[in-house]
Design an enzyme around this catalytic site. Structure first.
Site, PDB file in Angstrom:
ATOM      1  N   LYS A 166      44.933 -27.051  45.484  1.00  0.00           N
ATOM      2  CA  LYS A 166      46.097 -26.300  44.992  1.00  0.00           C
ATOM      3  C   LYS A 166      47.030 -27.211  44.200  1.00  0.00           C
ATOM      4  CE  LYS A 166      48.941 -22.745  44.692  1.00  0.00           C
ATOM      5  NZ  LYS A 166      50.290 -23.255  44.557  1.00  0.00           N
ATOM      6  N   GLU A 173      48.511 -25.841  35.722  1.00  0.00           N
ATOM      7  CA  GLU A 173      49.493 -24.807  35.363  1.00  0.00           C
ATOM      8  C   GLU A 173      50.625 -25.401  34.523  1.00  0.00           C
ATOM      9  OE1 GLU A 173      52.686 -22.809  38.183  1.00  0.00           O
ATOM     10  OE2 GLU A 173      50.677 -22.059  38.636  1.00  0.00           O
TER      11      GLU A 173
END
Length: 314
Positions: A166, A173
């Site tokens: 993550k 991102e």
């Protein structure tokens, strides 16, 4: 399946709703009385039938560590704790060891989906023992998007692998958002393109740059075509920094993600000491014109002491 869920904020509250809609029994705990189902962690333990599964969805760092420590005191051998927050992966091994000493299992799970996950589902990356993952599969299946499991869920590896995955996801991102933002600025800087929002929306189907992040930018521009209602200050929640720190440790070059994080740092400066130093150096070695702040705070412009030397540097 029955699940205890600690932390009922924007993500946790939406996850409770999605799980209940899928037919699971969720008992939630949150310090805020207006959203909690039980009044304490002890009450949560009593409300769940053994062996229990408890999902922790609280801020990373001390809030998560303190919650895990408290759960070690109230849960029983055979129970399972899942940390679904944005904890740094290095916290997972100590959390797992603390719980294992009490006979309690542990999984770390990276969760992506934000406030849209309630309706669209969440991307999930789990770390931990296979038997613990298999036990929680009904919960993972309810939370992930519809479709093949492998397109919304991964058992990434042992304890820590979920949060590490993550972390990298969030670093990527950063880079994607910065690329879209730079494209938006360049399109907006020219008179030739008269409808920037329309161009971005036209990219949302069929093009190689289509993505959900692009869709979200299109939505934002429908409300404010120039984004003039927003300040250009951009914060960071830590995962980008952690990603870059890991890259340094493993000698992996991450120029895009690093530049994206540093762009956020730049956004927080009203004035840049570094760029003032560059201006001063150009003035000193080449006599280049620089802007100075006048007595009233207005900008002036003047040449340096060696102006006219013919320097072509800088």
């Amino acid at each position: 399946m029955q699940l205890g869920l600690i932390g009922l904020g924007r993500m946790g509250g939406s996850m409770r709703d999605r799980l209940r809609a899928a037919g699971h029994e969720v008992v939630g705990y949150d310090p805020r009385p207006e959203v909690t189902d039980v009044e304490s962690l002890a009450a949560l333990t009593v409300a769940l039938a053994a062996p229990r599964v408890v999902w922790v969805m609280v801020p990373s760092g001390d809030p998560t560590r303190n919650t895990v420590t408290a759960l070690a005191e109230v849960l029983e051998p055979g129970d399972l704790v899942i940390d679904g927050g944005n904890s740094r992966y290095t916290d997972d091994a100590p959390n797992a060891a603390l719980l294992d000493a009490q006979g309690i299992g542990y999984l770390d799970c990276g969760v992506s989906g934000g406030i849209w996950g309630k309706d669209n589902g969440y991307g999930l990356m789990a770390g931990g023992a296979k038997e613990h993952v298999e036990r929680a599969v009904p919960i993972f299946d309810a939370l992930r998007p519809q479709g093949p499991r492998e397109e919304g869920f991964a058992h990434a590896g042992p304890v820590g692998a979920g949060h590490f995955s993550k972390m990298v996801h969030n670093g990527i991102e950063y880079g994607l958002m910065q690329a879209y933002a730079e494209g938006f600025e360049l399109l907006s800087a020219v008179d030739l393109v008269t409808d920037v929002p329309a161009v971005l929306q036209a990219w949302s189907r069929g093009t190689v740059v289509r993505s959900w992040l692009l869709d979200l930018l299109v939505i934002a521009l429908k409300d404010d075509a120039s984004l003039s209602k927003l300040d250009d200050y951009v914060d960071d929640s830590g995962e980008g920094r952690w990603t870059i720190e890991e890259a340094i440790q493993h000698a992996v070059p991450l120029p895009v993600i690093t530049a994206a994080l540093f762009a956020r740092f730049s956004s927080r400066q009203d004035s840049s000491p570094a760029l003032r130093a560059v201006a001063a150096l150009r003035q000193q070695f080449g006599g280049h014109a620089v802007r100075s702040t006048g007595p009233s705070g207005t900008d002036g412009e003047h040449a340096g002491p060696s102006s006219g030397t013919g320097s072509t540097q800088g």
